[in-house]
Each structure stands twice: as structure tokens, then as C-alpha cells.
Design an enzyme around this catalytic site. Structure first.
Site, PDB file in Angstrom:
ATOM      1  N   THR A  16      -0.937   5.873   2.778  1.00 29.61           N
ATOM      2  CA  THR A  16      -2.132   5.078   3.066  1.00 29.61           C
ATOM      3  C   THR A  16      -1.822   4.218   4.281  1.00 29.61           C
ATOM      4  OG1 THR A  16      -2.741   5.015   0.722  1.00 29.61           O
ATOM      5  CG2 THR A  16      -3.727   3.344   2.146  1.00 29.61           C
ATOM      6  N   ARG A  34      -7.173   5.815  -5.758  1.00 26.77           N
ATOM      7  CA  ARG A  34      -6.892   7.242  -5.963  1.00 26.77           C
ATOM      8  C   ARG A  34      -7.170   7.655  -7.412  1.00 26.77           C
ATOM      9  NH1 ARG A  34      -0.925   7.655  -3.468  1.00 26.77           N
ATOM     10  NH2 ARG A  34      -1.263   9.899  -3.711  1.00 26.77           N
ATOM     11  N   ILE A  89       0.858  -1.176   0.000  1.00 24.55           N
ATOM     12  CA  ILE A  89       0.000   0.000   0.000  1.00 24.55           C
ATOM     13  C   ILE A  89       0.902   1.236   0.000  1.00 24.55           C
ATOM     14  CG2 ILE A  89      -2.057  -1.031   1.037  1.00 24.55           C
ATOM     15  CD1 ILE A  89      -1.197  -0.123   3.739  1.00 24.55           C
ATOM     16  N   ASP A  90       0.342   2.361  -0.426  1.00 25.74           N
ATOM     17  CA  ASP A  90       1.133   3.582  -0.580  1.00 25.74           C
ATOM     18  C   ASP A  90       1.657   4.100   0.752  1.00 25.74           C
ATOM     19  OD1 ASP A  90       0.545   3.551  -3.303  1.00 25.74           O
ATOM     20  OD2 ASP A  90      -1.250   4.770  -3.031  1.00 25.74           O
ATOM     21  N   LYS A  91       2.707   4.898   0.676  1.00 25.87           N
ATOM     22  CA  LYS A  91       3.344   5.479   1.857  1.00 25.87           C
ATOM     23  C   LYS A  91       2.335   6.150   2.788  1.00 25.87           C
ATOM     24  CE  LYS A  91       6.429   9.283   3.150  1.00 25.87           C
ATOM     25  NZ  LYS A  91       7.250  10.398   2.660  1.00 25.87           N
TER      26      LYS A  91
END
Length: 335
Positions: free
Chosen positions: A147, A246, A143-145
Site C-alpha cells: 500500500t 482489504r 500501512i501495508d508493504k
């Protein structure tokens, strides 16, 4: 596992007295052992960026241009250093570990983040994590930084293969909560559209609804609560593309709240009153990242064959932001 992520290998800033010069010739002056042919191939593949935009080999460098070379593999070998980092471990046995990742923590080294990542902490906590095809120990998804939320990590080769197949076959359960700009009209819906790296900005992903580019992506959503100018939604991922939620929500006109990379850090819906602007600014300060949390994660255990499902609380920054919007929405409807 997605391989859309690009790693920065080189970065140069043209000096103020730089005369116009083709970017391929410019890079040959700086990169040791580089051939012009290789540089031209990198440009053709969209891997040479000037001021974050892909350029062709014949682009003429101007003073103060920022030139980057980005490639699909890490720039250095043996980057992984074990670090004693605080990890919120939700579940662990001999095969798997489930972690509730805090916002701001990068999942694996790359893009200038070579320490302090989740992987650095994991290899300190667990010896001999299995490597995947991208040299990211234990990882079967990410998962993104900015998130927050749940990730499962494989501790053995068998678990790695088993879990990777589940993600590939789309049999895992992944539910995210997101706060998005605007009032989402439908109570339930599905967003479909290929996702690929933006042709204009390599740091963004774009939706290509005609399927001419990118990889197929499907996001199912359900409205949980509406707050006048923003909406809290629950998203179930059928696929796991980079920045999927997103990009998909921006595509349908509902950019995630305070998602700086996709423009959600601007006031996209609402009034022009200065009081409202101050309110939104306070919400941005309360939640200084995109409003996205990986809340639920379910998978079949690689050894027992039993289905496991884990849930995590919304982090306090998202909770506080939602509460602000809830109070604002109630007061604005009673005025």
C-alpha cells in the site's frame, strides 16, 4: 497501534524421509532450549503453522511439511540498522515527520524484512527517534508493504504520546483510494464487522460480523467512479485494523483489484472473452500490487494544537491502471 502482526521466529522443512511425528516432538529436536510445555502453549495459541495453517501439538509431521513458529515480537534484538534510503518527505518539523511511502517498502523490520524498511531509513535521517511499546521507533500507525501513501512519524516522546492518543481516540482523518472488483451498488456506505486473524490462513485477516472474535472495525466508503467491472472508491477509516480495507471489501464481495493475498489477482468480475482476459492481465502488469493508496492524512499537531492535513497524488501505477479501465469502460459501452 495494532499488535496483530506476527514475526517468524523459526522455519523448518521436514525432509523427504520424515516418519510421522508429533509437531511438538519435531520442534524439540530443532529448537535449542525449548521445553515441550512451551511448544504446546505456542500451538494452543495458534502460533505453530504447518504449510501456513495453525496446527495443534499432536499434528503429525509429514515429509516436506513446512513448519513455522510465529510470535508477536521480533525474533532478534538490535535489528535496527540505520540505512540511507530515499524517503519522500512531505512535511517535517521538530516534532513530526510526514512521509509518502512508496509501494513495496515495508514500514518496520519483521517477517524476514530486516533491512530496507521505512524505519531503517528514518533512523538514518533522524537521531534518537522515540520508541513505542512495540519497539518500532517513531511509529504511531502503519500501512501495508504494497500500500502506498501517507504516514506520520513522531520525533519526540511528547509527539509519540499525543499522536498515539489521537489514533486511539479515532480523531485522525485517514482517507484511502481503492480500486475494487465489481460494481459497488450503493454510492455511499459503511462496512462494520470485527476483524481478526483468519482461522484458516494466518496470513489473512477475516471479518467476524457477529463480534465473536477480533476487534471492532468500521470503514466508511464513497464511490468515486465506476468502470463496468471495477469501481474506484474513497474510504474513510474510523478504526485502524490490520488489512482493514482489504478484509472489509472482500467481506462485502468487492475484493481489491490485484490483491494477491485476498484473491484479487484473479479475474473476479467480467466476461470470459480472451481479449478481456488479456486486458486484465495488462492491468495487473501495470499495477503489480493491491490497488490501495493512503491519500489523505489529518491530525492535530502535538505542539501547536493546530489541525494539519496532507494530501498525496495517486501513484503512477494506480493512475495508469485507472486510465486503462476508464478507456475500456467507455469503449465497451459504446460498442
Amino acid at each position: 497501534m495494532d499488535n496483530d502482526e506476527l514475526y517468524e521466529h523459526y522455519r523448518f522443512i521436514a525432509n523427504e524421509g520424515q516418519a510421522p511425528l508429533r509437531v511438538d516432538k519435531f520442534l524439540m529436536n530443532f529448537i535449542e532450549n525449548a521445553t515441550r510445555n512451551k511448544i504446546q502453549q505456542a500451538a494452543k495459541a495458534g502460533n505453530i503453522l504447518v504449510n501456513e495453517i495453525p496446527v495443534k501439538a499432536n499434528y503429525k509431521i509429514k515429509p516436506k511439511d513446512e513448519v513455522k513458529v510465529v510470535l508477536a515480537y521480533p525474533p532478534h534484538e538490535n535489528l535496527l540498522v540505520a540505512e540511507n534510503l530515499p524517503l519522500d518527505i512531505v512535511y517535517e518539523d521538530q516534532d513530526v515527520i510526514v512521509v509518502n511511502k512508496s509501494p513495496g517498502m515495508v514500514v518496520h523490520p519483521g517477517h524476514g524484512n530486516y533491512s530496507g524498511t521505512l524505519v531503517n531509513g528514518l533512523i538514518h535521517h533522524i537521531e534518537n527517534l522515540p520508541n513505542n511499546s512495540s519497539d518500532r521507533p517513531g511509529l504511531v500507525h502503519r500501512i501495508d508493504k504494497d500500500t502506498s501513501g501517507l504516514l506520520v512519524v513522531a520525533k519526540t516522546e511528547h509527539a509519540m504520546v499525543h499522536l498515539s492518543k489521537q489514533f486511539f481516540d479515532k480523531t485522525t482523518e485517514r482517507l484511502y483510494y481503492a480500486l475494487v472488483w465489481g460494481s459497488v451498488e450503493e454510492d455511499k456506505g459503511t462496512i462494520k464487522g470485527n476483524i481478526g486473524r483468519s482461522l484458516k490462513d494466518r496470513m489473512q485477516m477475516s471479518v467476524f460480523p457477529d463480534g465473536e472474535y477480533g476487534k471492532p472495525a468500521v470503514t466508511h466508503y464513497e464511490v468515486i467512479e465506476r468502470f463496468t467491472y471495477v469501481t474506484l472508491v474513497k474510504c474513510r477509516l474510523e478504526t485502524g485494523r490490520t488489512h482493514q480495507i482489504r478484509a472489509h471489501f472482500k467481506h462485502i464481495g468487492h475484493t481489491l483489484f490485484n490483491d494477491e493475498r485476498y484473491g484479487g489477482n484473479q479475474i473476479l468480475k467480467g466476461t470470459t472473452f480472451s481479449k478481456y482476459k488479456q486486458f486484465v492481465d495488462n492491468c495487473f502488469k501495470e499495477l503489480p500490487r493491491q490497488a490501495l493508496h493512503a491519500k489523505t492524512l489529518g491530525f492535530v499537531h502535538p505542539r501547536s494544537g493546530k489541525y494539519l492535513e496532507f494530501n498525496s497524488e495517486l501513484p503512477i501505477d494506480i493512475q495508469n491502471c485507472i486510465e486503462k479501465w476508464r478507456r475500456y469502460s467507455k469503449s465497451s459501452t459504446t460498442e
